[in-house]
Design a protein around this motif. Structure first.
Motif, mmCIF file in Angstrom:
data_model
loop_
_atom_site.group_PDB
_atom_site.id
_atom_site.type_symbol
_atom_site.label_atom_id
_atom_site.label_comp_id
_atom_site.label_asym_id
_atom_site.label_seq_id
_atom_site.Cartn_x
_atom_site.Cartn_y
_atom_site.Cartn_z
ATOM 1 N N GLU A 32 0.997 -1.159 -0.203
ATOM 2 C CA GLU A 32 0.293 0.193 -0.022
ATOM 3 C C GLU A 32 0.720 1.098 0.013
ATOM 4 O OE1 GLU A 32 -4.914 -1.108 2.521
ATOM 5 O OE2 GLU A 32 -2.800 -0.581 3.326
ATOM 6 N N GLN A 33 0.489 2.619 -0.617
ATOM 7 C CA GLN A 33 1.364 3.150 -0.906
ATOM 8 C C GLN A 33 0.039 4.378 -0.479
ATOM 9 O OE1 GLN A 33 4.360 3.010 -2.191
ATOM 10 N NE2 GLN A 33 4.202 1.058 -1.821
ATOM 11 N N GLN A 34 -0.969 4.481 -0.011
ATOM 12 C CA GLN A 34 -1.512 5.511 0.326
ATOM 13 C C GLN A 34 -2.556 4.852 1.739
ATOM 14 O OE1 GLN A 34 -4.419 6.465 -2.264
ATOM 15 N NE2 GLN A 34 -4.695 8.727 -1.340
ATOM 16 N N CYS A 35 -2.685 5.235 2.573
ATOM 17 C CA CYS A 35 -3.583 5.296 3.517
ATOM 18 C C CYS A 35 -5.067 4.893 3.629
ATOM 19 C CB CYS A 35 -3.234 6.068 5.305
ATOM 20 S SG CYS A 35 -4.034 6.325 6.258
ATOM 21 N N PRO A 36 -5.281 3.553 3.709
ATOM 22 C CA PRO A 36 -7.269 3.155 3.776
ATOM 23 C C PRO A 36 -8.024 4.182 4.766
ATOM 24 C CG PRO A 36 -5.817 1.392 4.979
ATOM 25 C CD PRO A 36 -4.747 2.324 4.270
ATOM 26 N N THR A 37 -7.159 5.064 6.099
ATOM 27 C CA THR A 37 -7.954 5.585 6.716
ATOM 28 C C THR A 37 -7.934 6.463 6.578
ATOM 29 O OG1 THR A 37 -7.500 4.066 8.059
ATOM 30 C CG2 THR A 37 -8.256 5.529 9.211
ATOM 31 N N CYS A 38 -7.137 7.216 6.327
ATOM 32 C CA CYS A 38 -7.405 9.044 6.032
ATOM 33 C C CYS A 38 -6.577 9.537 4.675
ATOM 34 C CB CYS A 38 -6.797 9.917 7.365
ATOM 35 S SG CYS A 38 -4.167 9.256 6.891
ATOM 36 N N GLY A 39 -6.060 8.741 4.007
ATOM 37 C CA GLY A 39 -5.964 8.522 2.944
ATOM 38 C C GLY A 39 -4.011 9.227 2.539
ATOM 39 N N SER A 40 -3.988 9.364 3.580
ATOM 40 C CA SER A 40 -2.145 10.591 3.698
ATOM 41 C C SER A 40 -1.193 8.919 3.156
ATOM 42 C CB SER A 40 -2.229 10.562 4.960
ATOM 43 O OG SER A 40 -0.318 10.966 4.478
ATOM 44 N N THR A 41 -0.309 9.698 2.189
ATOM 45 C CA THR A 41 0.695 9.152 1.113
ATOM 46 C C THR A 41 2.271 9.249 1.491
ATOM 47 O OG1 THR A 41 1.118 10.696 -0.069
ATOM 48 C CG2 THR A 41 -0.616 9.304 -1.354
ATOM 49 N N GLU A 42 1.943 10.131 3.271
ATOM 50 C CA GLU A 42 3.544 9.757 4.116
ATOM 51 C C GLU A 42 3.121 8.588 4.508
ATOM 52 O OE1 GLU A 42 3.786 14.216 5.614
ATOM 53 O OE2 GLU A 42 2.226 14.248 4.784
ATOM 54 N N ILE A 43 4.219 7.429 4.076
ATOM 55 C CA ILE A 43 4.046 6.964 4.566
ATOM 56 C C ILE A 43 5.483 6.523 5.573
ATOM 57 C CG2 ILE A 43 3.931 4.018 4.527
ATOM 58 C CD1 ILE A 43 1.500 5.751 4.027
ATOM 59 N N ALA A 44 6.104 6.049 6.604
ATOM 60 C CA ALA A 44 6.430 5.780 7.257
ATOM 61 C C ALA A 44 7.061 4.257 6.774
ATOM 62 C CB ALA A 44 6.821 5.465 8.880
ATOM 63 N N LYS A 45 8.351 3.918 6.948
ATOM 64 C CA LYS A 45 9.105 2.619 6.388
ATOM 65 C C LYS A 45 9.672 2.329 7.842
ATOM 66 C CE LYS A 45 10.913 0.011 3.893
ATOM 67 N NZ LYS A 45 11.754 -0.257 2.751
ATOM 68 N N PHE A 46 9.740 1.582 8.684
ATOM 69 C CA PHE A 46 10.502 0.769 9.511
ATOM 70 C C PHE A 46 10.831 -0.795 9.529
ATOM 71 C CE2 PHE A 46 7.218 3.394 11.595
ATOM 72 C CZ PHE A 46 8.065 5.116 12.449
ATOM 73 N N ASP A 47 12.178 -0.701 9.743
ATOM 74 C CA ASP A 47 12.942 -1.844 9.435
ATOM 75 C C ASP A 47 13.335 -2.311 10.555
ATOM 76 O OD1 ASP A 47 14.671 -3.590 8.516
ATOM 77 O OD2 ASP A 47 15.729 -3.132 7.275
ATOM 78 N N VAL A 48 12.795 -3.594 10.815
ATOM 79 C CA VAL A 48 13.367 -3.924 12.631
ATOM 80 C C VAL A 48 13.497 -4.975 12.138
ATOM 81 C CG1 VAL A 48 11.063 -3.397 12.925
ATOM 82 C CG2 VAL A 48 10.545 -5.525 11.762
ATOM 83 N N SER A 49 14.295 -5.748 11.385
ATOM 84 C CA SER A 49 14.924 -6.728 11.131
ATOM 85 C C SER A 49 15.951 -6.580 12.294
ATOM 86 C CB SER A 49 15.097 -7.059 10.309
ATOM 87 O OG SER A 49 16.787 -6.124 9.385
#
Ligand SMILES: [Zn+2]
Length: 49
Positions: A32-49
């Motif tokens: 997903e490149q867009q939030c289905p809840t609020c429509g924002s395209t500002e997505i934070a990516k967290f690498d937890v490996s």
């Protein structure tokens, strides 16, 4: 970490990366490149490996 287990169901294909909406905090699927809840395209990516 416990957060990893919580979001694992959202990330069946990539368990080491978490995507979260910067606006409302919704956890997104990796495809997903867009939030289905609020429509924002500002997505934070967290690498937890
Ligand atoms: Zn959002």
């Amino acid at each position: 970490m416990s957060l990893s287990a919580t979001v694992r169901r959202w990330l069946a294909d990539d368990e080491n990366v978490i995507y979260e909406c910067r606006h409302c905090g919704t956890t997104l699927m990796s495809t997903e490149q867009q939030c289905p809840t609020c429509g924002s395209t500002e997505i934070a990516k967290f690498d937890v490996s």
